[in-house]
Motif scaffolding. Structure first.
Motif, PDB file in Angstrom:
ATOM      1  N   LYS A  55       8.224 -40.493  -8.993  1.00  0.00           N
ATOM      2  CA  LYS A  55       8.325 -41.624  -8.065  1.00  0.00           C
ATOM      3  C   LYS A  55       8.168 -41.125  -6.644  1.00  0.00           C
ATOM      4  N   GLN A  56       7.553 -41.963  -5.813  1.00  0.00           N
ATOM      5  CA  GLN A  56       7.438 -41.624  -4.392  1.00  0.00           C
ATOM      6  C   GLN A  56       7.208 -42.899  -3.589  1.00  0.00           C
ATOM      7  N   SER A  57       7.784 -42.917  -2.403  1.00  0.00           N
ATOM      8  CA  SER A  57       7.615 -44.036  -1.481  1.00  0.00           C
ATOM      9  C   SER A  57       6.715 -43.593  -0.334  1.00  0.00           C
ATOM     10  N   PHE A  58       5.748 -44.431   0.007  1.00  0.00           N
ATOM     11  CA  PHE A  58       4.825 -44.160   1.103  1.00  0.00           C
ATOM     12  C   PHE A  58       4.941 -45.277   2.136  1.00  0.00           C
ATOM     13  N   GLU A  59       4.927 -44.910   3.410  1.00  0.00           N
ATOM     14  CA  GLU A  59       5.049 -45.912   4.480  1.00  0.00           C
ATOM     15  C   GLU A  59       3.679 -46.540   4.770  1.00  0.00           C
ATOM     16  N   ILE A  60       3.151 -47.213   3.763  1.00  0.00           N
ATOM     17  CA  ILE A  60       1.819 -47.851   3.862  1.00  0.00           C
ATOM     18  C   ILE A  60       1.907 -49.308   3.422  1.00  0.00           C
ATOM     19  N   GLY A  61       3.011 -49.975   3.749  1.00  0.00           N
ATOM     20  CA  GLY A  61       3.194 -51.354   3.327  1.00  0.00           C
ATOM     21  C   GLY A  61       2.174 -52.303   3.938  1.00  0.00           C
ATOM     22  N   ALA A  62       2.152 -53.526   3.423  1.00  0.00           N
ATOM     23  CA  ALA A  62       1.132 -54.506   3.809  1.00  0.00           C
ATOM     24  C   ALA A  62       1.149 -54.808   5.306  1.00  0.00           C
ATOM     25  N   ALA A  63       2.340 -54.872   5.910  1.00  0.00           N
ATOM     26  CA  ALA A  63       2.408 -55.149   7.355  1.00  0.00           C
ATOM     27  C   ALA A  63       1.840 -53.978   8.154  1.00  0.00           C
ATOM     28  N   ARG A  64       2.124 -52.763   7.706  1.00  0.00           N
ATOM     29  CA  ARG A  64       1.580 -51.590   8.403  1.00  0.00           C
ATOM     30  C   ARG A  64       0.062 -51.523   8.270  1.00  0.00           C
ATOM     31  N   LEU A  65      -0.444 -51.739   7.058  1.00  0.00           N
ATOM     32  CA  LEU A  65      -1.897 -51.700   6.856  1.00  0.00           C
ATOM     33  C   LEU A  65      -2.583 -52.815   7.638  1.00  0.00           C
ATOM     34  N   MET A  66      -1.961 -53.990   7.683  1.00  0.00           N
ATOM     35  CA  MET A  66      -2.540 -55.099   8.438  1.00  0.00           C
ATOM     36  C   MET A  66      -2.628 -54.752   9.921  1.00  0.00           C
ATOM     37  N   ALA A  67      -1.565 -54.156  10.453  1.00  0.00           N
ATOM     38  CA  ALA A  67      -1.560 -53.786  11.878  1.00  0.00           C
ATOM     39  C   ALA A  67      -2.621 -52.737  12.183  1.00  0.00           C
ATOM     40  N   MET A  68      -2.889 -51.876  11.226  1.00  0.00           N
ATOM     41  CA  MET A  68      -3.839 -50.786  11.444  1.00  0.00           C
ATOM     42  C   MET A  68      -5.290 -51.210  11.236  1.00  0.00           C
ATOM     43  N   PHE A  69      -5.546 -52.094  10.256  1.00  0.00           N
ATOM     44  CA  PHE A  69      -6.932 -52.327   9.836  1.00  0.00           C
ATOM     45  C   PHE A  69      -7.386 -53.789   9.853  1.00  0.00           C
ATOM     46  N   ASP A  74     -10.470 -61.464  11.477  1.00  0.00           N
ATOM     47  CA  ASP A  74     -10.390 -62.264  10.260  1.00  0.00           C
ATOM     48  C   ASP A  74     -11.653 -63.101  10.095  1.00  0.00           C
ATOM     49  N   PRO A  75     -12.356 -62.983   8.965  1.00  0.00           N
ATOM     50  CA  PRO A  75     -12.092 -62.135   7.811  1.00  0.00           C
ATOM     51  C   PRO A  75     -12.151 -60.645   8.168  1.00  0.00           C
ATOM     52  N   ILE A  76     -11.498 -59.823   7.380  1.00  0.00           N
ATOM     53  CA  ILE A  76     -11.469 -58.400   7.654  1.00  0.00           C
ATOM     54  C   ILE A  76     -12.883 -57.822   7.530  1.00  0.00           C
ATOM     55  N   PRO A  77     -13.367 -57.085   8.524  1.00  0.00           N
ATOM     56  CA  PRO A  77     -14.728 -56.541   8.461  1.00  0.00           C
ATOM     57  C   PRO A  77     -14.875 -55.480   7.367  1.00  0.00           C
ATOM     58  N   VAL A  78     -16.078 -55.363   6.838  1.00  0.00           N
ATOM     59  CA  VAL A  78     -16.359 -54.360   5.806  1.00  0.00           C
ATOM     60  C   VAL A  78     -16.031 -52.959   6.316  1.00  0.00           C
ATOM     61  N   GLN A  79     -16.334 -52.694   7.586  1.00  0.00           N
ATOM     62  CA  GLN A  79     -16.049 -51.383   8.153  1.00  0.00           C
ATOM     63  C   GLN A  79     -14.555 -51.078   8.129  1.00  0.00           C
ATOM     64  N   SER A  80     -13.734 -52.088   8.378  1.00  0.00           N
ATOM     65  CA  SER A  80     -12.285 -51.889   8.341  1.00  0.00           C
ATOM     66  C   SER A  80     -11.802 -51.597   6.921  1.00  0.00           C
ATOM     67  N   ILE A  81     -12.433 -52.240   5.941  1.00  0.00           N
ATOM     68  CA  ILE A  81     -12.090 -51.967   4.543  1.00  0.00           C
ATOM     69  C   ILE A  81     -12.415 -50.514   4.203  1.00  0.00           C
ATOM     70  N   ALA A 124     -10.387 -60.928  -0.078  1.00  0.00           N
ATOM     71  CA  ALA A 124     -10.938 -59.951   0.865  1.00  0.00           C
ATOM     72  C   ALA A 124     -11.974 -60.574   1.795  1.00  0.00           C
ATOM     73  N   LYS A 125     -12.662 -61.615   1.331  1.00  0.00           N
ATOM     74  CA  LYS A 125     -13.702 -62.271   2.131  1.00  0.00           C
ATOM     75  C   LYS A 125     -13.183 -63.507   2.861  1.00  0.00           C
ATOM     76  N   SER A 159      -4.363 -57.090   2.890  1.00  0.00           N
ATOM     77  CA  SER A 159      -4.165 -55.647   2.720  1.00  0.00           C
ATOM     78  C   SER A 159      -3.530 -55.338   1.369  1.00  0.00           C
ATOM     79  N   SER A 160      -2.656 -56.214   0.865  1.00  0.00           N
ATOM     80  CA  SER A 160      -2.082 -56.021  -0.471  1.00  0.00           C
ATOM     81  C   SER A 160      -3.172 -56.052  -1.536  1.00  0.00           C
ATOM     82  N   SER A 161      -4.111 -56.985  -1.386  1.00  0.00           N
ATOM     83  CA  SER A 161      -5.214 -57.102  -2.343  1.00  0.00           C
ATOM     84  C   SER A 161      -6.101 -55.865  -2.314  1.00  0.00           C
ATOM     85  N   LEU A 162      -6.427 -55.407  -1.117  1.00  0.00           N
ATOM     86  CA  LEU A 162      -7.300 -54.239  -0.984  1.00  0.00           C
ATOM     87  C   LEU A 162      -6.619 -52.977  -1.511  1.00  0.00           C
ATOM     88  N   LEU A 163      -5.318 -52.866  -1.303  1.00  0.00           N
ATOM     89  CA  LEU A 163      -4.589 -51.722  -1.855  1.00  0.00           C
ATOM     90  C   LEU A 163      -4.584 -51.778  -3.378  1.00  0.00           C
TER      91      LEU A 163
END
Length: 317
Positions: free
Chosen positions: A164-178, A182-189, A260-261, A283-287
């Protein structure tokens, strides 16, 4: 309020609060670890990480919402006659520089002592909740819990946790970063995929060793995926009345592609995507699709039981 209270003529009744980055949950129940009978279930979109998730601080408005919510929870717990109370703080609270201020204010206002748990403890409780739902088998599964602040990955089966491991990559963090357009660009994906590839090397190495045959999603976004799929096909779906759910892979992949689109208006109009999840579900979907593709997992199921049920199972033992 006191942590222990036993009113006359009330069965052993426990209250668990899961204080997440996006939502605060209150579950009041009685029963046994394998037969948890919910008396009250409440979810509030507190968004404690709003505006501060990448800065490591709880912003004043979010701070105030959190305290107000805990006051409401305290009143509900008192009304229910719960005998034992636990409040569990996760990613946003454990990482915020002013988390102790929040904990102190809540204790002052409500008498509730918040416990901050580590990512490893969080993953262990998530496993307990998933296992109690009955969805695991003798085959190894990858359990994925996508929170707002962190994501917990657990390899295990019905008998034990293997890793088990926890990573600080939750949906709010990924959304803020990438996800800033909206819609999220392909380059950001593509940038998100590169970031995840570099961040999750430990997960990929563990997968080689433990060879999971199924991905088990833990509540959250996976509940939204299931509800959207079922309601689109004209079938009723209530997460509160559902312990586990098996996805049709084509339906899930098709929905993830559409999300995603999509733009905000489309997502907001979808029954099954609650308001607090309307943007973060991208971001949850893309993860989710990233993990499926990286590990070659095509079978996906979902458990609505997670951290709070894992804590409750321990309390009711």
């Amino acid at each position: 309020m006191p942590q222990e209270n036993t009113p006359n003529n009330i069965p052993h009744r426990v209250a668990v609060m899961d204080l997440g980055t996006n939502t605060f949950h209150l579950l009041i129940a009685e029963g046994t670890p394998d037969n948890i009978k919910a008396v009250w279930h409440q979810t509030e979109a507190v968004k404690i990480g709003e505006g501060g998730i990448t800065k490591g601080i709880i912003q004043p408005a979010a701070f105030a919402r959190g305290v107000k919510c805990m006051e409401q929870f305290r009143q509900q717990i008192s009304d229910s006659g719960a005998n034992t109370v636990r409040a569990i703080g996760t990613s946003a609270l454990r990482n915020a520089a002013n988390s102790q201020d929040f904990i102190d204010k809540v204790l002052q206002k409500t008498g509730i002592q918040i416990e901050l748990i580590t990512g490893e403890q969080e993953a262990a409780y998530i496993y307990k909740g998933i296992a109690a739902s009955g969805c695991l088998t003798d085959e190894n599964a990858l359990i994925v819990d996508i929170g707002g602040g962190s994501v917990e990955f657990i390899f295990g089966n019905r008998n034990e946790i293997l890793w088990k491991q926890s990573f600080e990559i939750g949906a709010a963090r990924l959304m803020a970063m990438f996800h800033q357009k909206d819609p999220i660009p392909v380059q950001s994906i593509k940038e998100m995929s590169r970031y995840l590839t570099g961040t999750l090397t430990g997960l990929f190495m563990a997968a080689i060793e433990f060879k999971p045959t199924i991905l088990v999603g833990s509540s959250g976004a996976f509940e939204s995926f299931a509800e959207v799929i079922e309601t689109e096909q004209g079938r009723p779906f209530n997460p509160r009345q559902t312990k586990t759910y098996d996805f049709d892979t084509d339906d899930l992949l098709g929905l993830i592609e559409r999300i995603a689109k999509s733009n905000h208006v489309w997502r907001a109009g979808k029954r099954g995507i609650i308001p607090v999840r309307v943007d973060m579900i991208v971001s949850s979907s893309l993860l989710t699709i990233f993990i499926m593709q990286k590990l070659g997992l095509v079978d996906v199921s979902m458990s609505t039981w997670s951290l709070k049920e894992g804590v409750m199972a321990e309390m009711l033992a």
